[in-house]
Design an enzyme around this catalytic site. Sequence first.
Site, PDB file in Angstrom:
ATOM      1  CG  PHE A  11      -1.376   1.315   2.028  1.00 15.90           C
ATOM      2  CD1 PHE A  11      -1.999   1.834   0.735  1.00 15.90           C
ATOM      3  CD2 PHE A  11      -1.586   1.834   3.246  1.00 15.90           C
ATOM      4  CE1 PHE A  11      -2.732   3.517   1.381  1.00 15.90           C
ATOM      5  CE2 PHE A  11      -2.313   2.876   3.719  1.00 15.90           C
ATOM      6  CZ  PHE A  11      -3.004   4.005   2.544  1.00 15.90           C
ATOM      7  CB  SER A 119       1.465   6.175  16.015  1.00 20.93           C
ATOM      8  OG  SER A 119       0.176   5.518  15.397  1.00 20.93           O
ATOM      9  CE1 TYR A 142       3.356  -3.246  12.507  1.00 18.41           C
ATOM     10  CE2 TYR A 142       2.660  -1.137  13.585  1.00 18.41           C
ATOM     11  CZ  TYR A 142       2.911  -1.415  12.048  1.00 18.41           C
ATOM     12  OH  TYR A 142       3.034  -0.642  11.348  1.00 18.41           O
ATOM     13  CE  LYS A 146       6.624  -1.348  11.066  1.00 17.07           C
ATOM     14  NZ  LYS A 146       7.452  -1.174  10.826  1.00 17.07           N
ATOM     15  CB  VAL A 172      -0.204   5.519   6.893  1.00 16.05           C
ATOM     16  CG1 VAL A 172      -0.758   6.318   5.303  1.00 16.05           C
ATOM     17  CG2 VAL A 172       0.446   5.759   7.236  1.00 16.05           C
ATOM     18  CB  VAL A 186      -9.971   1.421  11.315  1.00 19.82           C
ATOM     19  CG1 VAL A 186      -9.560   2.479  11.185  1.00 19.82           C
ATOM     20  CG2 VAL A 186     -11.801   1.281  11.700  1.00 19.82           C
TER      21      VAL A 186
HETATM   22  C1  UD1 Z   1      -1.537   0.904  14.546  1.00 20.76           C
HETATM   23  C2  UD1 Z   1      -0.571   1.601  14.803  1.00 20.76           C
HETATM   24  C3  UD1 Z   1      -0.228   2.452  13.053  1.00 20.76           C
HETATM   25  C4  UD1 Z   1       0.047   1.700  12.334  1.00 20.76           C
HETATM   26  C5  UD1 Z   1      -1.668   0.753  12.134  1.00 20.76           C
HETATM   27  C6  UD1 Z   1      -0.718  -0.696  11.626  1.00 20.76           C
HETATM   28  C7  UD1 Z   1      -1.567   3.190  16.298  1.00 20.76           C
HETATM   29  C8  UD1 Z   1      -2.190   4.099  17.257  1.00 20.76           C
HETATM   30  N1  UD1 Z   1      -1.486   3.453  14.872  1.00 20.76           N
HETATM   31  O1  UD1 Z   1      -2.802   1.306  14.108  1.00 20.76           O
HETATM   32  O2  UD1 Z   1       0.682   3.330  13.256  1.00 20.76           O
HETATM   33  O3  UD1 Z   1       0.349   2.218  11.530  1.00 20.76           O
HETATM   34  O4  UD1 Z   1      -1.512   0.046  13.653  1.00 20.76           O
HETATM   35  O5  UD1 Z   1      -1.373  -1.817  11.498  1.00 20.76           O
HETATM   36  O6  UD1 Z   1      -0.972   2.281  17.235  1.00 20.76           O
HETATM   37  N2  UD1 Z   1     -10.961  -0.992  14.844  1.00 20.76           N
HETATM   38  C9  UD1 Z   1     -12.774  -0.831  14.543  1.00 20.76           C
HETATM   39  N3  UD1 Z   1     -13.433  -2.350  13.737  1.00 20.76           N
HETATM   40  C10 UD1 Z   1     -12.515  -2.631  13.001  1.00 20.76           C
HETATM   41  C11 UD1 Z   1     -11.135  -2.128  12.819  1.00 20.76           C
HETATM   42  C12 UD1 Z   1     -10.701  -1.849  13.080  1.00 20.76           C
HETATM   43  O7  UD1 Z   1     -13.297  -0.450  15.197  1.00 20.76           O
HETATM   44  O8  UD1 Z   1     -12.902  -3.067  11.552  1.00 20.76           O
HETATM   45  C13 UD1 Z   1     -10.847   0.032  15.387  1.00 20.76           C
HETATM   46  C14 UD1 Z   1      -9.480  -0.419  16.114  1.00 20.76           C
HETATM   47  O9  UD1 Z   1      -9.809  -1.121  17.097  1.00 20.76           O
HETATM   48  C15 UD1 Z   1      -8.682   1.203  16.211  1.00 20.76           C
HETATM   49  C16 UD1 Z   1      -8.931   2.017  14.979  1.00 20.76           C
HETATM   50  O10 UD1 Z   1     -10.118   0.822  14.778  1.00 20.76           O
HETATM   51  O11 UD1 Z   1      -9.391   1.123  17.414  1.00 20.76           O
HETATM   52  C17 UD1 Z   1      -7.967   1.995  14.499  1.00 20.76           C
HETATM   53  O12 UD1 Z   1      -7.037   0.038  14.252  1.00 20.76           O
HETATM   54  P1  UD1 Z   1      -6.412   0.223  12.719  1.00 20.76           P
HETATM   55  O13 UD1 Z   1      -7.149   0.608  11.619  1.00 20.76           O
HETATM   56  O14 UD1 Z   1      -6.190  -1.708  12.741  1.00 20.76           O
HETATM   57  O15 UD1 Z   1      -4.981   1.129  13.572  1.00 20.76           O
HETATM   58  P2  UD1 Z   1      -4.947   0.876  15.123  1.00 20.76           P
HETATM   59  O16 UD1 Z   1      -4.356  -0.243  15.837  1.00 20.76           O
HETATM   60  O17 UD1 Z   1      -5.107   2.276  15.680  1.00 20.76           O
END
Ligand code: UD1
Length: 312
Positions: A11, A119, A142, A146, A172, A186
């Site tokens: 990506f 982050s 993870y 990192k 991102v 997400v």
């Molecule tokens: C994390 C890191 C980011 C990294 C990424 C790699 C943090 C703050 N950020 O992102 O720097 O590049 O991992 O994957 O740690 N969620 C839902 N429903 C879904 C999927 C996710 O509610 O179907 C929620 C997750 O529980 C989370 C948020 O959405 O609270 C974001 O999730 P996601 O997009 O996986 O990224 P992070 O884990 O925040």
Amino acid sequence: MKILVTGGAGFIGSHLSVALVKAGHDVRVLDNLFSGKRHNLGDVRGDVEIVKGDCADPRAARKAVQGIEVVYHEAAVPSVARSVDQPSLSHRANATATLEMLNAARDAGVRRFIYAGSSSVYGERKESPKRESMEPKPLSPYAVGKLMGEHYLRIFHELYGLETLTLRYFNVFGPRQDPGSPYSGVISLFTTALLEGRTPVIYGDGGQTRDFTFVANVVAGNLKALKARGLAGQSVNLATGRSVSLKQVLAAIAKQTGGVAKATRKPARKGDIRHSLADIGLARKLLGYRPLVDFETGLRRTVDWYRQAYGA
Ligand code: UD1
């Protein structure tokens, strides 16, 4: 310049590779095609040398860095949740691979090594915004992997004089982010669910916030890092400096797709961070970086892309 992009079929790596080719650089990609795809390179595919190989394999790493001046190490298995389920896989792809690439780069006389940090290393730190001067407190394998990569970059500068820089990416999103796994980002999951008429899942109460960063901003920061002076093992946030909650994200996507902002609730994921917002002052100072695309514009471009690629 002769540049290697690891994970260049993935990506973020593909967006970066395309931009580098368009800026006139000679680009080689090292990718094991675990999640990357050749077609992500689109128009510039024919102008890029694609080497299939794994960064954690020392032989593949050594071959890929031959004749290279600058390495962008973007290859990773990027998911907090996956790392909680599969810590060894995450460690190999994130920590071991970074060490092998650094070793190979040092031996081949590479000048500069720029690394995709995360982050997530701030982990359980409650202060906001996150500043690079804070001591990291990772919450997931993870984030540990990192962070280990960052330490290796710092000492490879101190021990061997390699010009190194970690860019800590904050959530991102953008075109080509693969929505194909429950571990996907997400925004990719919410957008494709709404376009396909499915109900997305929110883990927790949806009040968690992120500094969602459109991929063009990450590319812009990386291009600045190519020319910046004084790279000496620093770690720098790459983000927008604005926080958006998950509920707001879902509402914004629903508005753009014409879907309903309704989600199934599940318990919060282990290792998840509550609030994540960056201070981007150091990126401004060291790299002359500023975000070019705001969240709404980035989201619009992203939804348009998924509509073309996945929509009915
Ligand atoms: C994390 C890191 C980011 C990294 C990424 C790699 C943090 C703050 N950020 O992102 O720097 O590049 O991992 O994957 O740690 N969620 C839902 N429903 C879904 C999927 C996710 O509610 O179907 C929620 C997750 O529980 C989370 C948020 O959405 O609270 C974001 O999730 P996601 O997009 O996986 O990224 P992070 O884990 O925040």
